[in-house]
Design a protein around this motif. Structure first.
Motif, short mmCIF file in Angstrom:
data_model
loop_
_atom_site.label_atom_id
_atom_site.label_comp_id
_atom_site.label_asym_id
_atom_site.label_seq_id
_atom_site.Cartn_x
_atom_site.Cartn_y
_atom_site.Cartn_z
N GLY A 356 38.34 -0.62 -24.46
CA GLY A 356 38.27 -1.54 -22.81
C GLY A 356 37.60 -1.28 -22.31
O GLY A 356 37.00 -1.27 -21.39
N HIS A 357 36.68 -0.25 -22.85
CA HIS A 357 35.74 0.93 -22.39
C HIS A 357 34.55 0.98 -22.94
O HIS A 357 34.93 1.55 -23.42
CB HIS A 357 36.21 1.56 -20.89
CG HIS A 357 37.65 2.17 -20.66
ND1 HIS A 357 36.15 3.73 -21.75
CD2 HIS A 357 38.13 2.87 -22.25
CE1 HIS A 357 37.37 4.36 -21.87
NE2 HIS A 357 38.59 3.84 -21.90
N SER A 358 33.70 1.49 -22.32
CA SER A 358 32.96 2.24 -23.28
C SER A 358 32.28 3.29 -22.32
O SER A 358 32.08 3.72 -20.67
CB SER A 358 30.92 1.45 -23.32
OG SER A 358 30.39 2.57 -23.95
N ARG A 359 31.99 4.58 -22.45
CA ARG A 359 31.13 6.25 -22.43
C ARG A 359 30.18 5.79 -21.91
O ARG A 359 29.50 6.87 -21.58
CB ARG A 359 31.41 7.85 -23.28
CG ARG A 359 30.68 7.49 -24.59
CD ARG A 359 31.18 8.00 -25.65
NE ARG A 359 30.52 8.55 -26.68
CZ ARG A 359 29.79 8.26 -27.48
NH1 ARG A 359 28.82 8.81 -25.86
NH2 ARG A 359 28.48 8.68 -29.15
N THR A 360 29.68 4.87 -22.30
CA THR A 360 28.24 5.04 -22.63
C THR A 360 27.75 3.27 -20.83
O THR A 360 28.29 2.36 -21.32
CB THR A 360 26.75 4.39 -23.39
OG1 THR A 360 27.03 4.68 -24.30
CG2 THR A 360 25.66 4.02 -23.03
#
Length: 386
Positions: A356-360
């Motif tokens: 549900g999200h990205s680390r970038t």
């Protein structure tokens, strides 16, 4: 062949270029079922006909986190794909032809300092000392030693093959004829009778992705560009770096066989699918090449080609979730610079689906930056495959 019941999967992907294929591979590594739909052959469009530059230098800071992530992926290419794709960290050298150009390269070196690109600014004297093959147009330049080049005709299809080996269903010659959403699942008709259902859809259709975004109430000002490319006969090795020019113009690189790959100018579209390089464009490209690189003065061209790439007004991609339709994610509009960051974009899309999200950081690439979305089509069963 028609199916009695629709094929179901976790994630459907439209577009088998380097973005869609790398997303398929990353999703399989996270355990998701994937069906990848490509209307032609995977990697046959912009992902396979581009210049082959694998560069971070010159990208705006908002793209550099993606580029740095991709830089690490490229280092693991044999592990991921089973081939090296002719990837070499030969260095990327951007040439300054004026004091204004050199000031711009100096400003960029300062702007990108926090990203540790290792840029080396070369004076006119240093360029003369290190580049005896370069014509007299350069007054300096900027070298990124760890940038490089690869063969897009090998790398882009290899991502699709790796995804297939990992368990993705990769269906080539499957153009998508219809897409609908019933509030829970996407329903697709593709190829010669395929019916497909999935709760998640990735829009990685390149220069043709705008139509799908519009279908779900998110129109974007996506236009097409057509790079003009050429390759020479084999020449004695002389060019150690991939070259670009500050302010635009010609770009070139020499491969292990000695051939010089050249790009610059624009091809001419013949229709929605085909493009070519015209004689006037080719003449200008050759004039620039000879002025920049005297060793190519008597070289013979053996092939020219063009392709179709997607461009947005700010030259930045759309990357992230739809704001009108749950389960829809976009990854398109890379303005001719998607080859290097493509593998990282694929991983980001997989993270968005899985976590549900990205680390970038990707906020700068939200589809909402162009206009307020119009209402998406209401869920309907009319015309939806069952």
């Amino acid at each position: 062949m028609s199916r009695a019941t629709p094929l179901r999967t976790d994630v459907a992907i439209i577009g088998g270029g380097i973005v869609g294929a790398s997303a398929a591979l990353a999703l399989r590594r996270l355990g998701h079922g994937v069906v990848l739909l490509e209307r032609d052959l995977c990697g046959s469009r912009s992902s396979g006909v581009n210049y082959g530059g694998v560069r971070r230098q010159g990208r705006l800071p908002v793209q550099l986190p993606l580029a740095q992530r991709a830089h690490q992926i490229w280092a693991r290419l044999p592990e991921l794909l089973g081939i090296d794709g002719e990837y070499r960290r030969t260095g990327h050298f951007k040439i300054a032809r004026s004091a204004v150009d050199m000031a711009a390269l100096e400003a960029y070196a300062e702007l990108s300092r926090d990203f540790d690109l290792g840029l080396q600014l070369l004076s006119a004297a240093q360029v003369r000392e290190r580049c005896d093959w370069l014509g007299g147009v350069a007054v300096g330049g900027s070298l990124c030693p760890d940038d490089g080049q690869a063969n897009p005709r090998l790398v882009s299809p290899a991502f699709a093959r790796a995804a297939a080996r990992a368990g993705a269903q990769v269906l080539e010659h499957h153009p998508v004829h219809e897409v609908a959403h019933d509030g829970e699942r996407f329903h697709l008709r593709a190829g010669p009778g395929l019916e497909l259902q999935a709760p998640v859809l990735l829009n990685c259709a390149g220069a043709w992705a705008g139509a799908l975004a519009t279908r779900f109430g998110e129109p974007v000002p996506l236009t097409s560009g057509h790079p003009a490319m050429a390759v020479t006969e084999p020449l004695p090795a002389f060019l150690p770096w991939s070259l670009g020019v500050e302010g635009g113009g010609i770009y070139c690189r020499q491969v292990a066989s000695g051939q010089l790959v050249l790009g610059g100018g624009h091809g001419q579209p013949l229709d929605d699918q085909r493009t070519r390089v015209t004689a006037p464009v080719l003449e200008r490209l050759l004039q620039q090449a000879v002025a920049l690189l005297p060793p190519v003065r008597h070289a013979q061209l053996i092939r020219t080609w063009s392709g179709t790439e997607g461009y947005l007004p700010d030259r930045q991609p759309v990357l992230g979730p739809s704001v009108t339709t749950p389960g829809l994610f976009h990854g398109f509009g890379f303005a001719g610079a998607g080859f290097q960051i493509g593998p990282a974009v694929g991983e980001v899309l997989a993270e968005l689906v899985h976590h549900g999200h990205s680390r970038t950081p990707i906020d700068a690439f939200a589809i909402t930056r162009f206009r307020s979305p119009v209402p998406a089509p209401q869920p309907t069963t009319s015309g939806v495959p069952r």
